[in-house]
Design an enzyme around this catalytic site. Structure first.
Site, short mmCIF file in Angstrom:
data_model
loop_
_atom_site.label_atom_id
_atom_site.label_comp_id
_atom_site.label_asym_id
_atom_site.label_seq_id
_atom_site.Cartn_x
_atom_site.Cartn_y
_atom_site.Cartn_z
N SER A 149 21.71 -25.97 1.88
CA SER A 149 21.34 -27.06 2.76
C SER A 149 20.48 -26.54 3.91
O SER A 149 19.55 -25.78 3.68
CB SER A 149 22.63 -27.76 3.22
OG SER A 149 22.36 -28.98 3.86
N HIS B 207 18.89 -29.51 -0.79
CA HIS B 207 19.13 -30.88 -1.25
C HIS B 207 18.60 -31.83 -0.18
O HIS B 207 18.40 -31.43 0.97
CB HIS B 207 20.62 -31.13 -1.51
CG HIS B 207 21.47 -31.05 -0.27
ND1 HIS B 207 21.61 -32.11 0.60
CD2 HIS B 207 22.20 -30.04 0.25
CE1 HIS B 207 22.40 -31.75 1.60
NE2 HIS B 207 22.76 -30.50 1.40
#
Length: 169
Positions: free
Chosen positions: A105, A128
């Site tokens: 992330s 993501h």
């Protein structure tokens, strides 16, 4: 840039939270838990602006030539990570990143901000799209996703479209 200039010259009034030995020739800073917010016990996780101030102090006040940022984090709050990423790029020192576990992330984006990037052979890098807790996609979320794509594309040699495709896999 104006904010970073102001923060560079703010004197440190507290002990280092993220650097194990600020007197080392090559100080090591650690991102070893979530970024932003607090844990289940109410203890603050990695705070982006505090990390930024420590890194800038090591670089601009103490004059360190090189700083290492060691990462093993599932990520966290994008705007907190943006502070860390900005500090890496704005630092007078050369800032290298090492992933010794997972850089997922926003922690993966921070990893890309290193001048030299090294991953152990067992380490994992993951991106993501940003999301909100309520699942609502709005203009703010779209802006964060655009920012993530820009940050990763500029440091990876990929286009923003390629980064977006990777994030959506």
């Amino acid at each position: 840039k104006c904010l970073l200039t102001m923060l560079k010259f703010t004197p440190m009034t507290r002990e280092f939270k993220y650097c194990e030995n600020p007197e080392a020739e090559v100080p090591k800073m650690f991102i070893d838990k979530e970024i932003g917010g607090k844990d289940a016990d109410g203890v603050p996780n990695i705070q982006g602006n505090d990390f930024l101030k420590e890194l800038m102090h090591l670089s601009d006040t103490q004059g360190k030539k090189r700083i290492e940022v060691w990462i093993n984090s599932p990520g966290g709050i994008v705007v907190e990570g943006q502070s860390i990423y900005a500090a890496q790029l704005a630092s007078v020192s050369e800032v290298d990143t090492i992933c010794y576990g997972i850089a997922a992330s926003i922690a993966g984006v921070i990893f890309q901000g290193g001048r030299k990037r090294r991953m152990y052979d067992y380490a994992t890098l993951m991106y993501h799209p940003a999301y909100s807790d309520d699942g609502v996609v709005d203009k703010g979320l779209e802006a964060l996703n655009k920012a993530i794509c820009v940050m990763v594309a500029k440091r990876s040699g990929k286009t923003e479209a390629e980064v977006w495709a990777i994030m959506n896999r």
